[in-house]
Scaffold this motif. Structure first.
Motif, PDB file in Angstrom:
ATOM      1  N   ALA A 222       0.854  -1.189   0.000  1.00 46.83           N
ATOM      2  CA  ALA A 222       0.000   0.000   0.000  1.00 46.83           C
ATOM      3  C   ALA A 222       0.888   1.237   0.000  1.00 46.83           C
ATOM      4  N   GLU A 224       1.197   5.557   0.091  1.00 49.01           N
ATOM      5  CA  GLU A 224       0.557   6.817   0.442  1.00 49.01           C
ATOM      6  C   GLU A 224       0.310   7.605  -0.832  1.00 49.01           C
ATOM      7  N   GLU A 225      -0.888   8.138  -0.992  1.00 53.73           N
ATOM      8  CA  GLU A 225      -1.174   8.900  -2.206  1.00 53.73           C
ATOM      9  C   GLU A 225      -0.309  10.151  -2.237  1.00 53.73           C
ATOM     10  N   GLY A 247      -5.893   4.968  -3.430  1.00 50.30           N
ATOM     11  CA  GLY A 247      -5.254   3.851  -2.745  1.00 50.30           C
ATOM     12  C   GLY A 247      -4.274   3.135  -3.640  1.00 50.30           C
ATOM     13  N   CYS A 249      -1.300   1.000  -5.218  1.00 48.51           N
ATOM     14  CA  CYS A 249      -0.782  -0.233  -4.630  1.00 48.51           C
ATOM     15  C   CYS A 249       0.121  -0.959  -5.612  1.00 48.51           C
ATOM     16  N   ALA A 273       5.170   3.711   2.473  1.00 40.82           N
ATOM     17  CA  ALA A 273       4.583   2.475   1.975  1.00 40.82           C
ATOM     18  C   ALA A 273       4.618   1.405   3.043  1.00 40.82           C
ATOM     19  N   LEU A 288      -2.752  -7.157   0.778  1.00 38.21           N
ATOM     20  CA  LEU A 288      -2.875  -5.713   0.568  1.00 38.21           C
ATOM     21  C   LEU A 288      -3.746  -5.077   1.642  1.00 38.21           C
ATOM     22  N   ARG A 289      -4.793  -5.766   2.074  1.00 36.02           N
ATOM     23  CA  ARG A 289      -5.653  -5.213   3.131  1.00 36.02           C
ATOM     24  C   ARG A 289      -4.857  -4.991   4.409  1.00 36.02           C
ATOM     25  N   ARG A 292      -2.634  -1.967   3.976  1.00 35.90           N
ATOM     26  CA  ARG A 292      -3.368  -0.696   4.102  1.00 35.90           C
ATOM     27  C   ARG A 292      -3.702  -0.385   5.555  1.00 35.90           C
TER      28      ARG A 292
END
Length: 417
Positions: A222, A224-225, A247, A249, A273, A288-289, A292
């Motif tokens: 994940a 960070e934008e 989001g 990834c 990240a 991935l969950r 995040r």
């Protein structure tokens, strides 16, 4: 227009001079030949085309395909068109240049997986044959040395134009192919992250189409934008990415493989990240969950990572504790109730001492060393805790629950109750 500099194609090498556009100066070269030369040349174009094709297929292995009738037909079309337009230009110097056939040739070279070097060689060979034919027939055609000089230069100019058109088609095809592969890679990423999971067959087919080797394990990353213009991650081609959506990834194959950790650290430098645990391919969305969730806890200050890339595998206990914060909060109220009537500063000291005692052993000396206080201070606090909790501290289940809530309290920096 695709330039020769962008394509890396040394079109200048075709004739030793820079390509130039079809301007008035070039028209002068075509106009220098007698008007009847084009009429005299046309009947012999088929023979010249045969000579050109024979030369090309004999000298360039990539074009030697006698059994491939479609390819032979395409080669014939290209040579015929090149000769036709050359003669048309002699007859009408202002004739419109028609590059479409040669753009198509360039696209074909890209689709065949070649660079433009064989095509450049073929062009040079064709020019040599055409020039030889002109010089052999110069007397019949009424060409003076000056005519031959101008027509020779016109051939070089014409070659540059052919090369430019082929380079445009070549770059168009490469860009289209790259765009299609990238679109399929994004689709593969979406399939791997879909819930419920996509079928193994669908994933395998798409992976094969983009040349992605199916790994034993993967990890979700994940990110960070970031605002537009931020340097994108620099990662190996086997890392799949979706940076174009909320989001952003990555999916990293075989994350525990040799050198993979350092590659990720280097490639994600400057990015915040988190990488999830290594899981089977079908569980990519789960990894991935977790990543995040770890990134969210890092934003809150619950998790920290000095090296840059936050690894879920280093913080699994904290992630589990914070998975259901309402439940932990309810457990906190129950297990830290004996401290609730104390002042906040007293709660902090006793909670810190109790957690150290639970984690590092029950000796006052070891706890004191961990907390950097005097052992007598620790003994005093432990007596207070025994008075507050009584027999509860002898129950292993209660000690386990106390450690959970105290770890959560320490990570979140929240009051004890």
């Amino acid at each position: 227009m695709a330039t020769k500099e962008r394509t890396g194609i040394a079109v200048k090498g075709l004739n030793g001079r820079k390509a130039r556009s079809h301007d008035t100066s070039d028209q002068r070269l075509w106009r220098s030949a007698p008007a009847n030369v084009a009429r005299l040349l046309r009947p012999g174009l088929a023979q010249v085309a045969n000579q050109v094709i024979d030369e090309i297929t004999a000298r360039i292995p990539e074009y030697a395909r006698p059994a491939d009738k479609l390819y032979v037909k395409a080669l014939r079309l290209a040579v015929d068109e090149a000769l036709r337009q050359f003669v048309d230009r002699i007859e009408n110097p202002g004739a419109r240049w028609e590059p479409d056939v040669f753009r198509t040739i360039g696209r074909g070279e890209a689709n065949e997986g070649r660079n433009l070097e064989p095509l450049q060689t073929a062009m040079r060979l064709g020019a040599r044959v055409a020039w030889r034919r002109l010089t052999e027939q110069s007397e019949q055609l009424g060409l003076t040395p000056q005519h031959l000089y101008d027509l020779g230069e016109a051939i070089f100019v014409y070659l540059d134009q052919l090369a430019d058109a082929a380079a445009e088609g070549f770059e168009e095809a490469r860009a289209r192919a790259a765009g299609e592969i990238e679109r399929r890679r994004r689709r593969l990423t979406d399939l791997l992250l879909s819930q419920p999971p996509a079928s193994p067959e669908a994933i395998a087919d798409l992976a094969k189409a983009v040349g992605w080797r199916l790994p034993r394990t993967v990890a979700g990353v994940a990110l960070e934008e970031r605002p537009g213009g931020h340097r994108p991650p620099s990662l190996p081609p086997d890392v799949l990415s979706r940076l174009d959506r909320p989001g952003p990834c990555l999916i990293v194959p075989d994350p525990n493989g040799p050198g993979q950790a350092q590659t990720l650290e280097n490639g994600l430098r400057g990015w915040k990240a988190a990488i999830g645990p290594a899981v089977p391919l079908a569980a990519a969305a789960t990894s991935l969950r977790w990543a995040r969730e770890a990134l969210g806890l890092q934003r809150r200050g619950v998790l920290t990572e000095e090296r840059g890339l936050l690894r879920c595998s280093d913080h699994m206990a904290t992630l589990i504790v914070f998975k259901d914060e309402e439940l932990v909060s309810a457990l906190t109220e129950v297990r830290l109730a004996p401290l609730a009537h104390l002042r906040p500063s007293q709660q902090d000291r006793l909670a810190e001492t109790l957690l150290a005692w639970l984690r590092h052993g029950r000796g006052a000396g070891e706890v004191a060393a961990r907390l950097h206080v005097h052992p007598q201070t620790v003994r005093y606090r432990l007596r207070q805790l025994e008075e507050l909790y009584g027999d509860q501290l002898s129950d292993p289940d209660i000690r386990f629950e106390l450690e959970i809530v105290l770890r959560a309290r320490q990570s979140a920096g929240s009051p004890a109750g």
